[in-house]
Scaffold this motif. Sequence first.
Motif, PDB file in Angstrom:
ATOM      1  N   LYS A 113      23.472  28.222 -39.320  1.00 31.07           N
ATOM      2  CA  LYS A 113      24.902  28.341 -38.997  1.00 31.07           C
ATOM      3  C   LYS A 113      25.834  27.782 -40.070  1.00 31.07           C
ATOM      4  O   LYS A 113      26.966  28.229 -40.186  1.00 31.07           O
ATOM      5  CB  LYS A 113      25.195  27.685 -37.640  1.00 31.07           C
ATOM      6  N   ASN A 114      25.379  26.826 -40.879  1.00 35.64           N
ATOM      7  CA  ASN A 114      26.209  26.296 -41.956  1.00 35.64           C
ATOM      8  C   ASN A 114      26.082  27.109 -43.239  1.00 35.64           C
ATOM      9  O   ASN A 114      26.703  26.771 -44.240  1.00 35.64           O
ATOM     10  CB  ASN A 114      25.858  24.836 -42.230  1.00 35.64           C
ATOM     11  N   LYS A 115      25.291  28.173 -43.198  1.00 37.10           N
ATOM     12  CA  LYS A 115      25.066  29.002 -44.392  1.00 37.10           C
ATOM     13  C   LYS A 115      25.620  30.404 -44.233  1.00 37.10           C
ATOM     14  O   LYS A 115      25.533  31.208 -45.156  1.00 37.10           O
ATOM     15  CB  LYS A 115      23.565  29.072 -44.687  1.00 37.10           C
ATOM     16  N   ILE A 116      26.182  30.702 -43.051  1.00 41.38           N
ATOM     17  CA  ILE A 116      26.665  32.065 -42.792  1.00 41.38           C
ATOM     18  C   ILE A 116      28.130  32.035 -42.368  1.00 41.38           C
ATOM     19  O   ILE A 116      28.665  31.011 -41.961  1.00 41.38           O
ATOM     20  CB  ILE A 116      25.816  32.770 -41.728  1.00 41.38           C
ATOM     21  N   ILE A 117      28.729  33.205 -42.449  1.00 42.95           N
ATOM     22  CA  ILE A 117      30.113  33.406 -42.013  1.00 42.95           C
ATOM     23  C   ILE A 117      30.213  34.843 -41.512  1.00 42.95           C
ATOM     24  O   ILE A 117      29.429  35.700 -41.915  1.00 42.95           O
ATOM     25  CB  ILE A 117      31.096  33.123 -43.177  1.00 42.95           C
ATOM     26  N   ASP A 120      27.867  36.457 -45.673  1.00 41.94           N
ATOM     27  CA  ASP A 120      28.683  37.150 -44.674  1.00 41.94           C
ATOM     28  C   ASP A 120      27.781  38.087 -43.874  1.00 41.94           C
ATOM     29  O   ASP A 120      27.248  39.060 -44.413  1.00 41.94           O
ATOM     30  CB  ASP A 120      29.803  37.934 -45.363  1.00 41.94           C
ATOM     31  N   ILE A 121      27.616  37.784 -42.589  1.00 37.31           N
ATOM     32  CA  ILE A 121      26.709  38.594 -41.763  1.00 37.31           C
ATOM     33  C   ILE A 121      27.266  39.994 -41.501  1.00 37.31           C
ATOM     34  O   ILE A 121      26.529  40.872 -41.067  1.00 37.31           O
ATOM     35  CB  ILE A 121      26.364  37.882 -40.439  1.00 37.31           C
ATOM     36  N   ASN A 122      28.540  40.221 -41.767  1.00 41.72           N
ATOM     37  CA  ASN A 122      29.129  41.542 -41.584  1.00 41.72           C
ATOM     38  C   ASN A 122      28.976  42.451 -42.797  1.00 41.72           C
ATOM     39  O   ASN A 122      29.215  43.648 -42.692  1.00 41.72           O
ATOM     40  CB  ASN A 122      30.613  41.425 -41.215  1.00 41.72           C
ATOM     41  N   SER A 123      28.619  41.897 -43.950  1.00 42.98           N
ATOM     42  CA  SER A 123      28.530  42.745 -45.138  1.00 42.98           C
ATOM     43  C   SER A 123      27.308  42.475 -46.023  1.00 42.98           C
ATOM     44  O   SER A 123      27.079  43.229 -46.968  1.00 42.98           O
ATOM     45  CB  SER A 123      29.793  42.582 -45.989  1.00 42.98           C
ATOM     46  N   ALA A 124      26.542  41.465 -45.732  1.00 44.90           N
ATOM     47  CA  ALA A 124      25.407  41.101 -46.599  1.00 44.90           C
ATOM     48  C   ALA A 124      24.315  42.160 -46.551  1.00 44.90           C
ATOM     49  O   ALA A 124      24.070  42.797 -45.520  1.00 44.90           O
ATOM     50  CB  ALA A 124      24.829  39.759 -46.177  1.00 44.90           C
ATOM     51  N   ALA A 125      23.650  42.313 -47.684  1.00 40.00           N
ATOM     52  CA  ALA A 125      22.516  43.227 -47.769  1.00 40.00           C
ATOM     53  C   ALA A 125      21.316  42.612 -47.057  1.00 40.00           C
ATOM     54  O   ALA A 125      21.248  41.398 -46.837  1.00 40.00           O
ATOM     55  CB  ALA A 125      22.180  43.485 -49.234  1.00 40.00           C
ATOM     56  N   LYS A 183      16.755  36.055 -47.163  1.00 35.61           N
ATOM     57  CA  LYS A 183      16.596  34.786 -47.887  1.00 35.61           C
ATOM     58  C   LYS A 183      16.956  33.571 -47.039  1.00 35.61           C
ATOM     59  O   LYS A 183      16.621  32.450 -47.391  1.00 35.61           O
ATOM     60  CB  LYS A 183      17.451  34.789 -49.155  1.00 35.61           C
ATOM     61  N   LEU A 184      17.652  33.792 -45.934  1.00 34.62           N
ATOM     62  CA  LEU A 184      18.033  32.674 -45.052  1.00 34.62           C
ATOM     63  C   LEU A 184      16.788  32.150 -44.335  1.00 34.62           C
ATOM     64  O   LEU A 184      15.893  32.935 -43.973  1.00 34.62           O
ATOM     65  CB  LEU A 184      19.064  33.136 -44.024  1.00 34.62           C
ATOM     66  N   PRO A 185      16.721  30.835 -44.101  1.00 29.51           N
ATOM     67  CA  PRO A 185      15.538  30.281 -43.421  1.00 29.51           C
ATOM     68  C   PRO A 185      15.410  30.807 -41.987  1.00 29.51           C
ATOM     69  O   PRO A 185      16.380  30.827 -41.239  1.00 29.51           O
ATOM     70  CB  PRO A 185      15.791  28.768 -43.441  1.00 29.51           C
ATOM     71  N   GLY A 186      14.213  31.264 -41.656  1.00 31.27           N
ATOM     72  CA  GLY A 186      13.951  31.764 -40.304  1.00 31.27           C
ATOM     73  C   GLY A 186      14.319  33.222 -40.114  1.00 31.27           C
ATOM     74  O   GLY A 186      14.138  33.772 -39.034  1.00 31.27           O
ATOM     75  N   ILE A 187      14.856  33.849 -41.148  1.00 31.99           N
ATOM     76  CA  ILE A 187      15.239  35.261 -41.060  1.00 31.99           C
ATOM     77  C   ILE A 187      14.278  36.056 -41.935  1.00 31.99           C
ATOM     78  O   ILE A 187      14.210  35.873 -43.136  1.00 31.99           O
ATOM     79  CB  ILE A 187      16.683  35.499 -41.558  1.00 31.99           C
ATOM     80  N   GLY A 188      13.545  36.944 -41.325  1.00 28.23           N
ATOM     81  CA  GLY A 188      12.654  37.833 -42.064  1.00 28.23           C
ATOM     82  C   GLY A 188      13.238  39.231 -42.084  1.00 28.23           C
ATOM     83  O   GLY A 188      14.369  39.456 -41.646  1.00 28.23           O
ATOM     84  N   PRO A 189      12.472  40.199 -42.549  1.00 29.16           N
ATOM     85  CA  PRO A 189      12.980  41.575 -42.614  1.00 29.16           C
ATOM     86  C   PRO A 189      13.393  42.141 -41.251  1.00 29.16           C
ATOM     87  O   PRO A 189      14.410  42.824 -41.140  1.00 29.16           O
ATOM     88  CB  PRO A 189      11.804  42.364 -43.195  1.00 29.16           C
ATOM     89  N   ALA A 190      12.627  41.840 -40.209  1.00 30.51           N
ATOM     90  CA  ALA A 190      12.941  42.374 -38.875  1.00 30.51           C
ATOM     91  C   ALA A 190      14.262  41.798 -38.351  1.00 30.51           C
ATOM     92  O   ALA A 190      15.108  42.531 -37.820  1.00 30.51           O
ATOM     93  CB  ALA A 190      11.812  42.074 -37.911  1.00 30.51           C
ATOM     94  N   ARG A 191      14.458  40.495 -38.495  1.00 28.70           N
ATOM     95  CA  ARG A 191      15.704  39.883 -38.032  1.00 28.70           C
ATOM     96  C   ARG A 191      16.881  40.312 -38.897  1.00 28.70           C
ATOM     97  O   ARG A 191      17.995  40.489 -38.399  1.00 28.70           O
ATOM     98  CB  ARG A 191      15.580  38.363 -38.004  1.00 28.70           C
ATOM     99  N   ALA A 192      16.654  40.482 -40.184  1.00 32.55           N
ATOM    100  CA  ALA A 192      17.731  40.953 -41.067  1.00 32.55           C
ATOM    101  C   ALA A 192      18.181  42.347 -40.635  1.00 32.55           C
ATOM    102  O   ALA A 192      19.388  42.621 -40.567  1.00 32.55           O
ATOM    103  CB  ALA A 192      17.255  40.965 -42.514  1.00 32.55           C
TER     104      ALA A 192
END
Length: 107
Positions: free
Chosen positions: A99-103, A49-54, A60-69
């Motif tokens: 997109k198939n791994k997030i909500i 959940d992109i609205n509540s995930a740490a 841990k998502l592919p293509g997402i590093g600390p800066a994008r997180a």
Amino acid sequence: MRINKLGLLGALGCMLALPVAAQTTQTTPTKPSPSMAAARPAPAAALVDINSAAEDDLDKLPGIGPARAKAIIKGRPYKGKDELVTRKILPRGVYNGIKNKIIARQG
């Protein structure tokens, strides 16, 4: 003689009906092949959940590093997951990969 003709017609009718009777439809469902199972989206419990995930979970998502997180967290709340692209937080290619791994759950 009439009975013989009726018997002959009945036998001919049965012979013509045999190929039709041999073609039965499948009534029990089959198990999906592994390739079909892989095409299904992840179950809701596994979605991030992109609205509540740490930050660690987003990282841990592919293509997402600390800066994008951090950018995802800073842009909260999201009405829909596609806002990551419309708000220019993620490029389209990275979004397509996750997109198939997030909500984006509301409230």
